[in-house]
Scaffold this motif. Structure first.
Motif, PDB file in Angstrom:
ATOM      1  N   ALA A 147       0.857  -1.184   0.000  1.00  0.00           N
ATOM      2  CA  ALA A 147       0.000   0.000   0.000  1.00  0.00           C
ATOM      3  C   ALA A 147       0.893   1.233   0.000  1.00  0.00           C
ATOM      4  N   TRP A 148       0.394   2.295  -0.623  1.00  0.00           N
ATOM      5  CA  TRP A 148       1.146   3.549  -0.648  1.00  0.00           C
ATOM      6  C   TRP A 148       0.176   4.703  -0.846  1.00  0.00           C
ATOM      7  N   ALA A 149       0.664   5.898  -0.557  1.00  0.00           N
ATOM      8  CA  ALA A 149      -0.137   7.107  -0.728  1.00  0.00           C
ATOM      9  C   ALA A 149       0.567   8.030  -1.712  1.00  0.00           C
ATOM     10  N   GLU A 150      -0.235   8.622  -2.578  1.00  0.00           N
ATOM     11  CA  GLU A 150       0.234   9.658  -3.502  1.00  0.00           C
ATOM     12  C   GLU A 150      -0.756  10.794  -3.382  1.00  0.00           C
ATOM     13  N   GLY A 151      -0.276  11.927  -2.893  1.00  0.00           N
ATOM     14  CA  GLY A 151      -1.192  13.030  -2.635  1.00  0.00           C
ATOM     15  C   GLY A 151      -2.187  12.591  -1.578  1.00  0.00           C
ATOM     16  N   ARG A 152      -3.451  12.747  -1.863  1.00  0.00           N
ATOM     17  CA  ARG A 152      -4.483  12.350  -0.899  1.00  0.00           C
ATOM     18  C   ARG A 152      -5.184  11.060  -1.326  1.00  0.00           C
ATOM     19  N   MET A 153      -4.525  10.288  -2.209  1.00  0.00           N
ATOM     20  CA  MET A 153      -5.050   8.993  -2.648  1.00  0.00           C
ATOM     21  C   MET A 153      -4.233   7.873  -2.010  1.00  0.00           C
ATOM     22  N   ILE A 154      -4.943   6.814  -1.590  1.00  0.00           N
ATOM     23  CA  ILE A 154      -4.308   5.620  -1.047  1.00  0.00           C
ATOM     24  C   ILE A 154      -4.488   4.517  -2.089  1.00  0.00           C
TER      25      ILE A 154
ATOM     26  N   GLY B 193      -7.499   2.180  -5.778  1.00  0.00           N
ATOM     27  CA  GLY B 193      -7.205   3.396  -5.046  1.00  0.00           C
ATOM     28  C   GLY B 193      -8.473   4.022  -4.504  1.00  0.00           C
ATOM     29  N   PHE B 194      -8.318   4.780  -3.437  1.00  0.00           N
ATOM     30  CA  PHE B 194      -9.457   5.492  -2.864  1.00  0.00           C
ATOM     31  C   PHE B 194      -8.969   6.800  -2.262  1.00  0.00           C
ATOM     32  N   PRO B 195      -9.841   7.803  -2.242  1.00  0.00           N
ATOM     33  CA  PRO B 195      -9.465   9.080  -1.637  1.00  0.00           C
ATOM     34  C   PRO B 195      -9.414   8.953  -0.114  1.00  0.00           C
ATOM     35  N   ALA B 196      -8.335   9.420   0.477  1.00  0.00           N
ATOM     36  CA  ALA B 196      -8.206   9.398   1.939  1.00  0.00           C
ATOM     37  C   ALA B 196      -9.357  10.143   2.598  1.00  0.00           C
ATOM     38  N   ASP B 197      -9.896  11.123   1.909  1.00  0.00           N
ATOM     39  CA  ASP B 197     -10.960  11.954   2.472  1.00  0.00           C
ATOM     40  C   ASP B 197     -12.284  11.212   2.653  1.00  0.00           C
TER      41      ASP B 197
ATOM     42  N   ILE C 218     -10.638  10.012  10.026  1.00  0.00           N
ATOM     43  CA  ILE C 218      -9.286  10.226  10.554  1.00  0.00           C
ATOM     44  C   ILE C 218      -8.308  10.542   9.428  1.00  0.00           C
ATOM     45  N   LEU C 219      -8.428   9.844   8.323  1.00  0.00           N
ATOM     46  CA  LEU C 219      -7.511  10.102   7.204  1.00  0.00           C
ATOM     47  C   LEU C 219      -7.753  11.472   6.598  1.00  0.00           C
ATOM     48  N   ARG C 220      -8.987  11.916   6.566  1.00  0.00           N
ATOM     49  CA  ARG C 220      -9.307  13.245   6.018  1.00  0.00           C
ATOM     50  C   ARG C 220      -8.586  14.348   6.793  1.00  0.00           C
ATOM     51  N   ALA C 221      -8.467  14.176   8.098  1.00  0.00           N
ATOM     52  CA  ALA C 221      -7.833  15.194   8.933  1.00  0.00           C
ATOM     53  C   ALA C 221      -6.305  15.093   8.947  1.00  0.00           C
ATOM     54  N   ALA C 222      -5.758  14.028   8.372  1.00  0.00           N
ATOM     55  CA  ALA C 222      -4.314  13.793   8.434  1.00  0.00           C
ATOM     56  C   ALA C 222      -3.566  14.537   7.331  1.00  0.00           C
ATOM     57  N   PRO C 223      -2.382  15.042   7.653  1.00  0.00           N
ATOM     58  CA  PRO C 223      -1.540  15.643   6.603  1.00  0.00           C
ATOM     59  C   PRO C 223      -0.976  14.545   5.692  1.00  0.00           C
ATOM     60  N   GLU C 224      -0.616  14.940   4.484  1.00  0.00           N
ATOM     61  CA  GLU C 224      -0.133  13.977   3.493  1.00  0.00           C
ATOM     62  C   GLU C 224       1.065  13.173   3.979  1.00  0.00           C
ATOM     63  N   GLU C 225       1.979  13.780   4.732  1.00  0.00           N
ATOM     64  CA  GLU C 225       3.162  13.037   5.197  1.00  0.00           C
ATOM     65  C   GLU C 225       2.780  11.889   6.133  1.00  0.00           C
ATOM     66  N   LYS C 226       1.695  12.030   6.868  1.00  0.00           N
ATOM     67  CA  LYS C 226       1.242  10.934   7.729  1.00  0.00           C
ATOM     68  C   LYS C 226       0.477   9.879   6.935  1.00  0.00           C
ATOM     69  N   LEU C 227      -0.202  10.285   5.881  1.00  0.00           N
ATOM     70  CA  LEU C 227      -0.890   9.306   5.029  1.00  0.00           C
ATOM     71  C   LEU C 227       0.112   8.342   4.391  1.00  0.00           C
ATOM     72  N   LYS C 228       1.292   8.840   4.095  1.00  0.00           N
ATOM     73  CA  LYS C 228       2.320   8.020   3.447  1.00  0.00           C
ATOM     74  C   LYS C 228       2.866   6.932   4.358  1.00  0.00           C
TER      75      LYS C 228
END
Length: 90
Positions: free
Chosen positions: A15-22, A33-37, A41-51
Motif C-alpha cells: 500500500a502507498w499514498a500519492e497526494g491524498r489517494m491511497i 485506489g481510494f481518496p483518503a478523504d 481520521i484520514l481526512r484530517a491527516a496531513p499527506e506526510e502521515k498518510l504516506k
C-alpha cells in the motif's frame, strides 16, 4: 455434480499514498485506489502521515500507526467508506 466454492477475499501485497489517494496492490494483480478523504481520521491527516501506511494481518488490513487508524482491505475494495464523496464544483 458437486461444486466447491472458495471465498477469495482480497489481500494486499503493498500500500502507498500519492497526494491524498491511497493505493493497494492486491494479490490478484489489481491496483485499487481510494481518496483518503472518505475516512474521518484520514481526512484530517496531513499527506506526510498518510504516506506511513503499512499492510498488516497478512494483507487483510491497512494500518496508520501514528494516526491509530485501521481499515480492512475487504471493506475498501467493497467501497465501504465512512464519508460520501465531496460535491463536485460545477
Amino acid at each position: 455434480m458437486n461444486t466447491m466454492w472458495i471465498e477469495n477475499e482480497p489481500c494486499a501485497l503493498r500500500a502507498w499514498a500519492e497526494g491524498r489517494m491511497i493505493y493497494l496492490e492486491l494479490t490478484d494483480g489489481r491496483i485499487v485506489g481510494f481518496p483518503a478523504d472518505r475516512f474521518k481520521i484520514l481526512r484530517a491527516a496531513p499527506e506526510e502521515k498518510l504516506k506511513k501506511v503499512s499492510v498488516e494481518v497478512n494483507g487483510y488490513a491497512l494500518r496508520w500507526e501514528e494516526l491509530d487508524e485501521d481499515l480492512t482491505v475487504q471493506g475498501v475494495v467493497a467501497g465501504r467508506f465512512q464519508l460520501p464523496l465531496p460535491e463536485q464544483a460545477a
